[in-house]
Design a protein around this motif. Structure first.
Motif, PDB file in Angstrom:
ATOM      1  N   GLY A  53       0.787  -1.232   0.000  1.00 44.57           N
ATOM      2  CA  GLY A  53       0.000   0.000   0.000  1.00 44.57           C
ATOM      3  C   GLY A  53       0.816   1.277   0.000  1.00 44.57           C
ATOM      4  N   SER A  54       2.120   1.145   0.130  1.00 44.19           N
ATOM      5  CA  SER A  54       2.970   2.338   0.134  1.00 44.19           C
ATOM      6  C   SER A  54       3.253   2.796  -1.299  1.00 44.19           C
ATOM      7  CB  SER A  54       4.280   2.057   0.872  1.00 44.19           C
ATOM      8  OG  SER A  54       5.029   1.073   0.184  1.00 44.19           O
ATOM      9  N   ALA A  55       3.704   4.026  -1.414  1.00 46.22           N
ATOM     10  CA  ALA A  55       3.999   4.606  -2.724  1.00 46.22           C
ATOM     11  C   ALA A  55       5.338   4.104  -3.253  1.00 46.22           C
ATOM     12  CB  ALA A  55       4.020   6.121  -2.623  1.00 46.22           C
ATOM     13  N   PHE A  56       5.461   4.086  -4.557  1.00 47.13           N
ATOM     14  CA  PHE A  56       6.734   3.749  -5.190  1.00 47.13           C
ATOM     15  C   PHE A  56       7.726   4.890  -5.005  1.00 47.13           C
ATOM     16  CE2 PHE A  56       3.891   0.974  -7.562  1.00 47.13           C
ATOM     17  CZ  PHE A  56       4.635  -0.186  -7.658  1.00 47.13           C
ATOM     18  N   ASP A  57       9.003   4.547  -5.053  1.00 42.65           N
ATOM     19  CA  ASP A  57      10.060   5.551  -5.090  1.00 42.65           C
ATOM     20  C   ASP A  57      10.366   5.818  -6.562  1.00 42.65           C
ATOM     21  OD1 ASP A  57      11.641   3.813  -2.403  1.00 42.65           O
ATOM     22  OD2 ASP A  57      10.377   5.588  -2.274  1.00 42.65           O
ATOM     23  N   TYR A  58      10.572   7.071  -6.907  1.00 43.72           N
ATOM     24  CA  TYR A  58      10.838   7.435  -8.300  1.00 43.72           C
ATOM     25  C   TYR A  58      12.216   8.072  -8.394  1.00 43.72           C
ATOM     26  CZ  TYR A  58       5.866   6.624  -8.738  1.00 43.72           C
ATOM     27  OH  TYR A  58       4.631   6.053  -8.709  1.00 43.72           O
ATOM     28  N   ARG A  59      12.889   7.764  -9.498  1.00 41.02           N
ATOM     29  CA  ARG A  59      14.250   8.263  -9.707  1.00 41.02           C
ATOM     30  C   ARG A  59      14.431   8.596 -11.175  1.00 41.02           C
ATOM     31  NH1 ARG A  59      19.674   4.668  -8.685  1.00 41.02           N
ATOM     32  NH2 ARG A  59      21.195   6.304  -9.069  1.00 41.02           N
ATOM     33  N   ILE A  60      15.034   9.739 -11.421  1.00 41.12           N
ATOM     34  CA  ILE A  60      15.382  10.156 -12.779  1.00 41.12           C
ATOM     35  C   ILE A  60      16.888  10.340 -12.821  1.00 41.12           C
ATOM     36  CG2 ILE A  60      15.166  11.978 -14.517  1.00 41.12           C
ATOM     37  CD1 ILE A  60      12.415  12.641 -13.271  1.00 41.12           C
ATOM     38  N   ILE A  61      17.520   9.779 -13.824  1.00 45.18           N
ATOM     39  CA  ILE A  61      18.954   9.968 -14.030  1.00 45.18           C
ATOM     40  C   ILE A  61      19.118  10.826 -15.279  1.00 45.18           C
ATOM     41  CG2 ILE A  61      21.163   8.860 -14.512  1.00 45.18           C
ATOM     42  CD1 ILE A  61      20.042   6.359 -13.078  1.00 45.18           C
ATOM     43  N   ILE A  62      19.815  11.944 -15.121  1.00 52.68           N
ATOM     44  CA  ILE A  62      20.042  12.870 -16.228  1.00 52.68           C
ATOM     45  C   ILE A  62      21.526  12.879 -16.558  1.00 52.68           C
ATOM     46  CG2 ILE A  62      19.930  15.276 -16.984  1.00 52.68           C
ATOM     47  CD1 ILE A  62      17.607  15.630 -14.999  1.00 52.68           C
ATOM     48  N   VAL A  63      21.841  12.624 -17.808  1.00 50.95           N
ATOM     49  CA  VAL A  63      23.199  12.752 -18.319  1.00 50.95           C
ATOM     50  C   VAL A  63      23.123  13.836 -19.385  1.00 50.95           C
ATOM     51  CG1 VAL A  63      25.130  11.605 -19.451  1.00 50.95           C
ATOM     52  CG2 VAL A  63      23.648  10.304 -17.897  1.00 50.95           C
ATOM     53  N   SER A  64      23.658  15.015 -19.077  1.00 57.38           N
ATOM     54  CA  SER A  64      23.460  16.162 -19.960  1.00 57.38           C
ATOM     55  C   SER A  64      24.510  17.228 -19.704  1.00 57.38           C
ATOM     56  CB  SER A  64      22.065  16.756 -19.708  1.00 57.38           C
ATOM     57  OG  SER A  64      21.878  17.955 -20.405  1.00 57.38           O
ATOM     58  N   ASP A  65      24.683  18.105 -20.687  1.00 60.25           N
ATOM     59  CA  ASP A  65      25.514  19.279 -20.478  1.00 60.25           C
ATOM     60  C   ASP A  65      24.711  20.402 -19.812  1.00 60.25           C
ATOM     61  OD1 ASP A  65      23.913  20.239 -22.555  1.00 60.25           O
ATOM     62  OD2 ASP A  65      25.538  20.262 -24.024  1.00 60.25           O
ATOM     63  N   LEU A  66      23.412  20.196 -19.626  1.00 62.35           N
ATOM     64  CA  LEU A  66      22.480  21.124 -18.999  1.00 62.35           C
ATOM     65  C   LEU A  66      22.335  22.445 -19.749  1.00 62.35           C
ATOM     66  CD1 LEU A  66      23.223  20.496 -15.211  1.00 62.35           C
ATOM     67  CD2 LEU A  66      21.446  19.478 -16.649  1.00 62.35           C
ATOM     68  N   LEU A  67      22.683  22.424 -21.013  1.00 63.83           N
ATOM     69  CA  LEU A  67      22.556  23.628 -21.837  1.00 63.83           C
ATOM     70  C   LEU A  67      21.199  23.627 -22.533  1.00 63.83           C
ATOM     71  CD1 LEU A  67      26.198  23.769 -23.219  1.00 63.83           C
ATOM     72  CD2 LEU A  67      25.149  25.354 -21.593  1.00 63.83           C
ATOM     73  N   GLU A  68      20.163  23.907 -21.748  1.00 66.82           N
ATOM     74  CA  GLU A  68      18.800  24.032 -22.286  1.00 66.82           C
ATOM     75  C   GLU A  68      18.829  25.069 -23.402  1.00 66.82           C
ATOM     76  OE1 GLU A  68      14.501  23.746 -22.403  1.00 66.82           O
ATOM     77  OE2 GLU A  68      15.849  22.539 -21.194  1.00 66.82           O
ATOM     78  N   HIS A  69      18.272  24.693 -24.530  1.00 70.44           N
ATOM     79  CA  HIS A  69      18.205  25.607 -25.680  1.00 70.44           C
ATOM     80  C   HIS A  69      16.847  25.402 -26.327  1.00 70.44           C
ATOM     81  CE1 HIS A  69      19.577  28.136 -28.891  1.00 70.44           C
ATOM     82  NE2 HIS A  69      19.433  27.186 -29.792  1.00 70.44           N
ATOM     83  N   SER A  70      15.862  26.134 -25.786  1.00 71.71           N
ATOM     84  CA  SER A  70      14.489  25.957 -26.243  1.00 71.71           C
ATOM     85  C   SER A  70      13.734  27.264 -26.072  1.00 71.71           C
ATOM     86  CB  SER A  70      13.809  24.846 -25.444  1.00 71.71           C
ATOM     87  OG  SER A  70      13.546  25.279 -24.122  1.00 71.71           O
ATOM     88  N   GLU A  71      12.447  27.199 -26.367  1.00 69.67           N
ATOM     89  CA  GLU A  71      11.600  28.368 -26.187  1.00 69.67           C
ATOM     90  C   GLU A  71      11.387  28.677 -24.700  1.00 69.67           C
ATOM     91  OE1 GLU A  71       9.304  24.684 -26.311  1.00 69.67           O
ATOM     92  OE2 GLU A  71      10.697  25.535 -27.746  1.00 69.67           O
ATOM     93  N   LEU A  72      11.696  27.739 -23.809  1.00 66.98           N
ATOM     94  CA  LEU A  72      11.509  27.938 -22.379  1.00 66.98           C
ATOM     95  C   LEU A  72      12.694  28.632 -21.713  1.00 66.98           C
ATOM     96  CD1 LEU A  72       9.887  24.511 -21.477  1.00 66.98           C
ATOM     97  CD2 LEU A  72       8.757  26.726 -21.774  1.00 66.98           C
ATOM     98  N   TYR A  73      13.900  28.354 -22.205  1.00 64.00           N
ATOM     99  CA  TYR A  73      15.107  28.939 -21.616  1.00 64.00           C
ATOM    100  C   TYR A  73      16.256  28.731 -22.591  1.00 64.00           C
ATOM    101  CZ  TYR A  73      18.651  30.117 -18.098  1.00 64.00           C
ATOM    102  OH  TYR A  73      19.679  30.700 -17.409  1.00 64.00           O
ATOM    103  N   ASP A  74      17.124  29.720 -22.675  1.00 62.84           N
ATOM    104  CA  ASP A  74      18.268  29.602 -23.571  1.00 62.84           C
ATOM    105  C   ASP A  74      19.555  29.813 -22.789  1.00 62.84           C
ATOM    106  OD1 ASP A  74      20.069  29.460 -25.618  1.00 62.84           O
ATOM    107  OD2 ASP A  74      19.239  31.119 -26.768  1.00 62.84           O
ATOM    108  N   ALA A  75      20.208  28.717 -22.465  1.00 68.23           N
ATOM    109  CA  ALA A  75      21.450  28.781 -21.690  1.00 68.23           C
ATOM    110  C   ALA A  75      22.588  29.418 -22.485  1.00 68.23           C
ATOM    111  CB  ALA A  75      21.861  27.384 -21.243  1.00 68.23           C
ATOM    112  N   TYR A  76      22.439  29.499 -23.812  1.00 65.10           N
ATOM    113  CA  TYR A  76      23.486  30.089 -24.648  1.00 65.10           C
ATOM    114  C   TYR A  76      23.387  31.608 -24.709  1.00 65.10           C
ATOM    115  CZ  TYR A  76      24.502  25.389 -26.293  1.00 65.10           C
ATOM    116  OH  TYR A  76      24.843  24.066 -26.361  1.00 65.10           O
ATOM    117  N   ASP A  77      22.266  32.170 -24.266  1.00 63.87           N
ATOM    118  CA  ASP A  77      22.060  33.610 -24.309  1.00 63.87           C
ATOM    119  C   ASP A  77      23.014  34.296 -23.333  1.00 63.87           C
ATOM    120  OD1 ASP A  77      21.138  36.218 -24.382  1.00 63.87           O
ATOM    121  OD2 ASP A  77      19.071  35.717 -23.864  1.00 63.87           O
ATOM    122  N   ARG A  78      23.804  35.215 -23.827  1.00 59.71           N
ATOM    123  CA  ARG A  78      24.778  35.890 -22.953  1.00 59.71           C
ATOM    124  C   ARG A  78      24.099  36.646 -21.813  1.00 59.71           C
ATOM    125  NH1 ARG A  78      30.236  37.400 -25.303  1.00 59.71           N
ATOM    126  NH2 ARG A  78      30.484  35.832 -26.912  1.00 59.71           N
TER     127      ARG A  78
END
Length: 138
Positions: A53-78
């Motif tokens: 009856g207990s909840a599952f544990d959730y885990r996300i593994i991210i392998v990335s340079d973390l350079l979001e480049h989208s309409e939501l955020y642009d890490a390349y923008d000076r």
């Protein structure tokens, strides 16, 4: 260290990191991917429980340079926004994932380019904190 199939998870992550493309991509949509994962986890959480009856544990593994480049955020923008500035804007509503009580392990791929700086790391640390994720490893 978790072992699955005779190969530890960290060794598998190293294989993935070593195989990442060396050239840039047109867009990198980390936030929208995390948002979608948050929705999927919330749906799973609402529908399924462990046998006890207990909840599952959730885990996300991210392998990335973390350079979001989208309409939501642009890490390349000076002149990119700090997390606090971004959070006040309309893009944050579509960008912040609901990762409440989700463990997120981040393996940042260092590319040695100027956008990968302390401000970017601070942005992502605050992003994951605001999303409710725990603990974030970098």
């Amino acid at each position: 260290m978790v072992v699955r199939g005779g190969l530890c998870v960290q060794k598998k992550i190293k294989v993935v990191r070593d195989g990442l493309p060396k050239q840039g991509m047109e867009q990198t949509r980390i936030m929208s991917g995390l948002y979608d994962l948050g929705v999927a986890i919330a749906n799973h959480r609402a529908s399924f429980k462990k046998e006890d009856g207990s909840a599952f544990d959730y885990r996300i593994i991210i392998v990335s340079d973390l350079l979001e480049h989208s309409e939501l955020y642009d890490a390349y923008d000076r002149g990119r926004e700090s997390f606090e500035e971004w959070l006040k804007g309309p893009r944050a509503r579509a960008g912040i994932a609901d990762l409440e009580s989700v463990r997120v392990d981040v393996y940042q791929v260092q590319r040695g380019i100027s956008p990968q700086d302390a401000a970017l790391e601070k942005f992502w640390a605050r992003y994951f904190s605001a999303s409710g994720a725990y603990p974030v490893k970098a």
